[in-house]
Design a protein around this motif. Structure first.
Motif, PDB file in Angstrom:
ATOM      1  N   ASN A 221      11.265  11.115 -24.769  1.00  0.00           N
ATOM      2  CA  ASN A 221      12.095  12.296 -25.055  1.00  0.00           C
ATOM      3  C   ASN A 221      13.391  12.325 -24.259  1.00  0.00           C
ATOM      4  O   ASN A 221      14.133  13.309 -24.312  1.00  0.00           O
ATOM      5  N   GLY A 222      13.643  11.258 -23.498  1.00  0.00           N
ATOM      6  CA  GLY A 222      14.892  11.198 -22.743  1.00  0.00           C
ATOM      7  C   GLY A 222      14.907  12.050 -21.488  1.00  0.00           C
ATOM      8  O   GLY A 222      15.951  12.172 -20.835  1.00  0.00           O
ATOM      9  N   LYS A 223      13.777  12.633 -21.144  1.00  0.00           N
ATOM     10  CA  LYS A 223      13.698  13.490 -19.956  1.00  0.00           C
ATOM     11  C   LYS A 223      12.690  12.907 -18.960  1.00  0.00           C
ATOM     12  O   LYS A 223      11.699  12.277 -19.351  1.00  0.00           O
ATOM     13  N   ALA A 224      12.922  13.145 -17.689  1.00  0.00           N
ATOM     14  CA  ALA A 224      11.992  12.705 -16.653  1.00  0.00           C
ATOM     15  C   ALA A 224      10.949  13.805 -16.436  1.00  0.00           C
ATOM     16  O   ALA A 224      10.873  14.426 -15.370  1.00  0.00           O
ATOM     17  N   ASP A 225      10.133  14.048 -17.454  1.00  0.00           N
ATOM     18  CA  ASP A 225       9.179  15.164 -17.399  1.00  0.00           C
ATOM     19  C   ASP A 225       7.730  14.707 -17.447  1.00  0.00           C
ATOM     20  O   ASP A 225       6.809  15.517 -17.571  1.00  0.00           O
ATOM     21  N   GLU A 226       7.498  13.391 -17.344  1.00  0.00           N
ATOM     22  CA  GLU A 226       6.130  12.876 -17.367  1.00  0.00           C
ATOM     23  C   GLU A 226       5.408  13.208 -16.051  1.00  0.00           C
ATOM     24  O   GLU A 226       6.021  13.223 -14.978  1.00  0.00           O
ATOM     25  N   LEU A 227       4.115  13.470 -16.164  1.00  0.00           N
ATOM     26  CA  LEU A 227       3.267  13.681 -14.992  1.00  0.00           C
ATOM     27  C   LEU A 227       2.438  12.411 -14.805  1.00  0.00           C
ATOM     28  O   LEU A 227       1.494  12.170 -15.553  1.00  0.00           O
ATOM     29  N   PRO A 228       2.766  11.576 -13.817  1.00  0.00           N
ATOM     30  CA  PRO A 228       2.080  10.288 -13.700  1.00  0.00           C
ATOM     31  C   PRO A 228       0.579  10.409 -13.433  1.00  0.00           C
ATOM     32  O   PRO A 228      -0.217   9.681 -14.039  1.00  0.00           O
ATOM     33  N   MET A 229       0.163  11.320 -12.524  1.00  0.00           N
ATOM     34  CA  MET A 229      -1.250  11.350 -12.128  1.00  0.00           C
ATOM     35  C   MET A 229      -1.617  12.742 -11.637  1.00  0.00           C
ATOM     36  O   MET A 229      -0.845  13.377 -10.909  1.00  0.00           O
ATOM     37  N   THR A 230      -2.778  13.225 -12.031  1.00  0.00           N
ATOM     38  CA  THR A 230      -3.252  14.519 -11.548  1.00  0.00           C
ATOM     39  C   THR A 230      -4.771  14.464 -11.346  1.00  0.00           C
ATOM     40  O   THR A 230      -5.425  13.477 -11.689  1.00  0.00           O
ATOM     41  N   ALA A 231      -5.297  15.531 -10.786  1.00  0.00           N
ATOM     42  CA  ALA A 231      -6.741  15.625 -10.530  1.00  0.00           C
ATOM     43  C   ALA A 231      -7.100  17.088 -10.368  1.00  0.00           C
ATOM     44  O   ALA A 231      -6.224  17.964 -10.347  1.00  0.00           O
ATOM     45  N   ARG A 232      -8.384  17.358 -10.244  1.00  0.00           N
ATOM     46  CA  ARG A 232      -8.848  18.721 -10.026  1.00  0.00           C
ATOM     47  C   ARG A 232      -8.241  19.276  -8.733  1.00  0.00           C
ATOM     48  O   ARG A 232      -7.842  18.519  -7.844  1.00  0.00           O
ATOM     49  N   PRO A 233      -8.219  20.604  -8.610  1.00  0.00           N
ATOM     50  CA  PRO A 233      -7.605  21.213  -7.421  1.00  0.00           C
ATOM     51  C   PRO A 233      -8.269  20.752  -6.120  1.00  0.00           C
ATOM     52  O   PRO A 233      -9.468  20.468  -6.066  1.00  0.00           O
ATOM     53  N   GLY A 234      -7.455  20.679  -5.067  1.00  0.00           N
ATOM     54  CA  GLY A 234      -7.985  20.379  -3.737  1.00  0.00           C
ATOM     55  C   GLY A 234      -8.192  18.899  -3.501  1.00  0.00           C
ATOM     56  O   GLY A 234      -7.411  18.061  -3.968  1.00  0.00           O
ATOM     57  N   LEU A 235      -9.263  18.573  -2.784  1.00  0.00           N
ATOM     58  CA  LEU A 235      -9.500  17.191  -2.369  1.00  0.00           C
ATOM     59  C   LEU A 235     -10.353  16.395  -3.356  1.00  0.00           C
ATOM     60  O   LEU A 235     -10.934  15.375  -2.981  1.00  0.00           O
ATOM     61  N   ALA A 236     -10.418  16.825  -4.607  1.00  0.00           N
ATOM     62  CA  ALA A 236     -11.127  16.036  -5.613  1.00  0.00           C
ATOM     63  C   ALA A 236     -10.521  14.641  -5.730  1.00  0.00           C
ATOM     64  O   ALA A 236     -11.221  13.674  -6.035  1.00  0.00           O
ATOM     65  N   ILE A 237      -9.242  14.532  -5.462  1.00  0.00           N
ATOM     66  CA  ILE A 237      -8.573  13.233  -5.526  1.00  0.00           C
ATOM     67  C   ILE A 237      -9.148  12.265  -4.498  1.00  0.00           C
ATOM     68  O   ILE A 237      -9.176  11.046  -4.709  1.00  0.00           O
ATOM     69  N   VAL A 238      -9.637  12.778  -3.377  1.00  0.00           N
ATOM     70  CA  VAL A 238     -10.253  11.929  -2.355  1.00  0.00           C
ATOM     71  C   VAL A 238     -11.534  11.300  -2.900  1.00  0.00           C
ATOM     72  O   VAL A 238     -11.795  10.106  -2.715  1.00  0.00           O
ATOM     73  N   LEU A 239     -12.360  12.093  -3.592  1.00  0.00           N
ATOM     74  CA  LEU A 239     -13.580  11.553  -4.195  1.00  0.00           C
ATOM     75  C   LEU A 239     -13.249  10.570  -5.313  1.00  0.00           C
ATOM     76  O   LEU A 239     -13.927   9.557  -5.485  1.00  0.00           O
ATOM     77  N   ALA A 240     -12.193  10.870  -6.067  1.00  0.00           N
ATOM     78  CA  ALA A 240     -11.832  10.020  -7.204  1.00  0.00           C
ATOM     79  C   ALA A 240     -11.330   8.652  -6.759  1.00  0.00           C
ATOM     80  O   ALA A 240     -11.578   7.643  -7.417  1.00  0.00           O
ATOM     81  N   MET A 241     -10.628   8.604  -5.629  1.00  0.00           N
ATOM     82  CA  MET A 241     -10.003   7.365  -5.179  1.00  0.00           C
ATOM     83  C   MET A 241     -10.714   6.712  -4.002  1.00  0.00           C
ATOM     84  O   MET A 241     -10.399   5.583  -3.615  1.00  0.00           O
ATOM     85  N   GLY A 242     -11.681   7.405  -3.404  1.00  0.00           N
ATOM     86  CA  GLY A 242     -12.314   6.906  -2.185  1.00  0.00           C
ATOM     87  C   GLY A 242     -12.967   5.548  -2.334  1.00  0.00           C
ATOM     88  O   GLY A 242     -12.944   4.730  -1.401  1.00  0.00           O
ATOM     89  N   GLY A 243     -13.538   5.265  -3.510  1.00  0.00           N
ATOM     90  CA  GLY A 243     -14.244   4.008  -3.698  1.00  0.00           C
ATOM     91  C   GLY A 243     -13.361   2.786  -3.579  1.00  0.00           C
ATOM     92  O   GLY A 243     -13.837   1.692  -3.257  1.00  0.00           O
ATOM     93  N   SER A 244     -12.068   2.944  -3.835  1.00  0.00           N
ATOM     94  CA  SER A 244     -11.137   1.821  -3.693  1.00  0.00           C
ATOM     95  C   SER A 244     -10.898   1.458  -2.235  1.00  0.00           C
ATOM     96  O   SER A 244     -10.323   0.402  -1.946  1.00  0.00           O
ATOM     97  N   PHE A 245     -11.340   2.325  -1.354  1.00  0.00           N
ATOM     98  CA  PHE A 245     -11.172   2.091   0.077  1.00  0.00           C
ATOM     99  C   PHE A 245     -12.525   2.001   0.784  1.00  0.00           C
ATOM    100  O   PHE A 245     -12.615   2.158   1.997  1.00  0.00           O
ATOM    101  N   GLY A 246     -13.563   1.768  -0.015  1.00  0.00           N
ATOM    102  CA  GLY A 246     -14.901   1.569   0.548  1.00  0.00           C
ATOM    103  C   GLY A 246     -15.599   2.833   0.987  1.00  0.00           C
ATOM    104  O   GLY A 246     -16.524   2.782   1.799  1.00  0.00           O
ATOM    105  N   LEU A 247     -15.203   3.980   0.445  1.00  0.00           N
ATOM    106  CA  LEU A 247     -15.777   5.265   0.850  1.00  0.00           C
ATOM    107  C   LEU A 247     -16.686   5.790  -0.256  1.00  0.00           C
ATOM    108  O   LEU A 247     -16.242   6.020  -1.380  1.00  0.00           O
TER     109      LEU A 247
END
Length: 524
Positions: A221-247
């Motif tokens: 659309n010619g605009k920089a309006d894309e949202l690259p990455m999101t997750a549930r509120p708070g530290l849910a992103i830690v649970l989602a990505m933790g396995g890549s760091f051995g957690l």
């Protein structure tokens, strides 16, 4: 090693035991297939009705905002006719449910049972020790062949619901389907294809893909309006990505199990490395800038826009209209080769879903009543309603009819599973709505990286539970606050040693020792 015993053999043994019990307590029984009940009602050992003469039970339950009255649900209308057990539900809304539940026990004005009760391990131990909830282990052995078979097939269930003194005061919702216990990693395949990018396999690949999503206008659309990455509120992103760091997440907490040793990883260098990675994503606006402020409803809405590059959710229900735009991907390999699906619930997923109180005159019949929902047949009735009217069978699998799904709000009116926490089994045979082919394919990419056993949170005695609560109240609050600051850049990683030192002062080592002792008992 998990024991996969045949359910038919187990059920046969249980029923055989019931037959003996029936003969000894009802010698004059014409068919020898009945067992005595504490109030004299004759409980059939198998089949329906459960009792020849109708009995009445009162059950306290949580009713979700989306639900209609339980008395209008076909599952309970039809099951009453099948079982001869008449249930009067005392409904309490989700908001304020915990307070109403606590008041029942404080006033000792108890129902016969609690259905979808969300009892915590501490509540189960407390009210069981006080004699307000009755032990269920012998009732399970004698009157719950479906539940007992599951407990034999999945050995992690029993220690996850057994109190330190050896009693089971509440039974959980059981989820044997992996796909119902994980959040998939959904990536915008249409954007990848447009930009000529392969699916990311490593955290470095992911970073490069997110940069491309941000800068190369994949929505056109010619605009920089894309949202690259999101997750549930708070530290849910830690649970989602933790396995890549051995957690990993074991025992219901931020725990790795290494050679049977409990390691709480909150102050570890691996955690630091993960938080630094997330800080990099946030700082470069590759990670949703609203991740610590948006609400659940807003997160779900972002899935359906088609303007999000990567997010994490169990199923595809929230983006069905654009499902072809997304595909599931495997966990990302981290900088040290770690690749774990760290986020996910245990098989006994919903602790304390059902309990029987000390005022119940028909505990045997009540146990037989609830056990039906731990079979695929009973779970189908609970989740799908009436065949022909609400669902149809295809190759033995129930699917909602197209007419019924024209108004999705109908679903929550006919089943107590909508709203979560119902005592039943979620298996592959009853999960077509939440496990369509796209979700199955996404789960297949996670399966190789899931642990053989996901241990549930342990049950502590009340004194230990209080100790854990005191420790975790301070530790968890501090970890959440500081981790949020690290991710958004409000706290420099130069403060990491101070962060570690504070966790130690909060007695993180003592908390780890308690979990180690609990794990050792579970493994005996």
């Amino acid at each position: 090693m998990r024991k996969h015993w045949g359910r038919f053999a187990v059920s046969t043994m249980v029923v055989a035991g019931l037959l003996i019990a029936g003969c000894s307590s009802n010698a004059g029984n014409k068919n020898g297939n009945e067992a005595g009940n504490s109030e004299g009602a004759v409980v059939q050992a198998e089949g329906f009705p459960i009792v020849e003469q109708p009995i009445k039970l009162k059950m306290f339950t949580r009713i979700a905002p989306v639900n209609g009255p339980f008395k209008d649900m076909p599952v309970f209308q039809d099951y009453e006719k099948m079982s001869n057990v008449q249930v009067e539900f005392i409904e309490a809304p989700t908001d304020g449910f915990a307070e109403k539940k606590n008041l029942l026990f404080a006033s000792n004005e108890l129902p016969d049972a609690l259905f979808r009760s969300g009892l915590s391990p501490l509540e189960a131990v407390r009210y069981g020790s006080a004699g307000q909830l009755i032990p269920l282990e012998e009732l399970i052995d004698q009157y719950a062949p479906n539940l007992k078979a599951l407990m034999d097939e999945y050995p992690e269930i029993r220690p996850g619901i057994t109190s330190p003194e050896g009693h089971i005061y509440a039974i959980p919702g059981i989820v044997t389907l992996n796909a119902a216990r994980t959040d998939k990693k959904w990536i915008n395949k249409a954007w990848l294809d447009k930009l000529g990018l392969p699916e990311p396999e490593t955290t470095e690949d992911l970073y490069n893909v997110l940069v491309a999503f941000r800068d190369q206008d994949p929505n056109g659309n010619g605009k920089a309006d894309e949202l690259p990455m999101t997750a549930r509120p708070g530290l849910a992103i830690v649970l989602a990505m933790g396995g890549s760091f051995g957690l990993d997440t074991q025992l219901g907490y931020n725990i790795n199990l290494v050679n049977d040793k409990v390691e709480i990883w909150m102050g570890s260098e691996k955690n630091k490395e993960m938080l630094m990675y997330l800080n990099k994503l946030y700082k470069e606006k590759l990670l949703d800038q609203e991740i610590f402020s948006h609400k659940e409803a807003q997160f779900l809405a972002k899935q359906g826009t088609g303007n999000t590059g990567l997010f994490f959710d169990q199923t595809n229900n929230n983006f069905l209209s654009i499902q072809d735009q997304y595909t599931g991907v495997a966990p990302f390999t981290g900088p040290h080769g770690d690749k774990i699906q760290s986020q996910g619930g245990p098989v006994p997923r919903d602790f304390g879903a059902f309990a029987i109180t000390s005022v119940n005159k028909y505990p045997e019949a009540t146990m037989r009543w609830i056990d039906y929902f731990y079979s695929d047949e009973g779970s189908t009735l609970l989740r799908f309603g009436r065949e022909g009217e609400h669902y149809e069978l295809r190759d033995g699998i129930p699917y909602y009819t197209e007419d019924f799904l024209k108004d999705i709000t109908n679903q929550a009116k006919i089943t107590p599973y909508a709203g979560g926490g119902a005592p039943h089994i979620i298996s592959e045979k009853v999960a077509s709505f939440i496990n369509p082919p796209q979700v199955q394919e996404a789960q297949e990419k996670l399966d190789p990286y899931m642990p053989e056993v996901r241990y549930a949170a342990p049950m502590f005695d009340e004194q230990t539970a209080q100790q854990v609560n005191v420790l975790r109240n301070d530790i968890d609050k501090y970890y959440e606050e500081q981790s949020t600051k690290f991710i958004v850049g409000a706290l420099s990683f130069d403060k990491w040693e101070e962060f570690q030192s504070t966790l130690k002062k909060m007695k993180l080592d003592e908390l780890q020792k308690i979990y180690q002792e609990a794990y050792d008992k579970m493994e005996k």
